[in-house]
Design a protein around this motif. Sequence first.
Motif, mmCIF file in Angstrom:
data_model
loop_
_atom_site.group_PDB
_atom_site.id
_atom_site.type_symbol
_atom_site.label_atom_id
_atom_site.label_comp_id
_atom_site.label_asym_id
_atom_site.label_seq_id
_atom_site.Cartn_x
_atom_site.Cartn_y
_atom_site.Cartn_z
ATOM 1 N N THR A 109 -8.236 4.344 -1.189
ATOM 2 C CA THR A 109 -9.486 5.077 -1.411
ATOM 3 C C THR A 109 -9.614 6.205 -0.397
ATOM 4 N N ALA A 166 -26.103 3.549 -0.709
ATOM 5 C CA ALA A 166 -25.558 4.686 -1.450
ATOM 6 C C ALA A 166 -26.601 5.790 -1.567
ATOM 7 N N ASP A 206 -19.262 2.984 -7.092
ATOM 8 C CA ASP A 206 -19.481 4.307 -7.671
ATOM 9 C C ASP A 206 -20.695 4.214 -8.596
ATOM 10 N N ARG A 232 -15.571 7.049 0.216
ATOM 11 C CA ARG A 232 -15.838 5.822 -0.545
ATOM 12 C C ARG A 232 -15.726 4.564 0.311
ATOM 13 N N ILE A 282 -14.789 -0.909 -0.477
ATOM 14 C CA ILE A 282 -15.021 0.331 -1.213
ATOM 15 C C ILE A 282 -16.471 0.374 -1.676
ATOM 16 N N LYS A 283 -17.130 1.476 -1.390
ATOM 17 C CA LYS A 283 -18.503 1.642 -1.868
ATOM 18 C C LYS A 283 -18.504 1.708 -3.389
#
Length: 207
Positions: A24, A128, A59, A28, A56-57
């Motif tokens: 990634t 986020a 999406d 992210r 991983i954040k």
Amino acid sequence: MTHVTVSGTTIEEAVKKALLELETTEARLSYRVVEEPKKGFLGFLGSRPATIEAHIKPDPIMEAYSFLETTISLMGVPATIEQSEGQGKTRFDLKSTEDMGRVIGKRGQTLESLDYLTNLVANRHKDADYVAIEVDAENYRERRREALVQLALRVAEKVKAINKPVSLEPMSAQERKVIHSALQSAAGVETYSKGKGRERHIVVGPK
């Protein structure tokens, strides 16, 4: 793989390893430092590497797209979703060869509900950034906006002719805004909102 625990001589090195393992980008990646690095005696005796937990954040756009796709499928509507960007928001436009009445609903209420829920899904993660999404179906929003503007102009003429206020049907805040904007500069009339909740509506009155 979406979560890893990695170590490195420095936190920066551990982050680089996490990026490689998760495949990634830094934008992210989210991580938490488990252990700070420690230098040992003479540079190596008793030294301790830096350890981080990384993931991983999510999406938000992908999650919103997936939610909307699943929802319209459960509704039995054979539609595709065209995604586009513009004016600071992501637009999901539903396209189908069949009637989109079930997706749009009476006065667009079903479409508004889909829009609301899709935005909730997109913005459910606290870490986020906020994203704005607009759900449309066969360009309904623009056609509705044009119809509301024409309605506003007709009602304004009626109000000036009878010199009495006229109440419109209950509308969403977004649709009321269209009416207010359409008549903002109109001579001889004014607009204001009355009612609460689902009964909130616009009154066009003589000025």
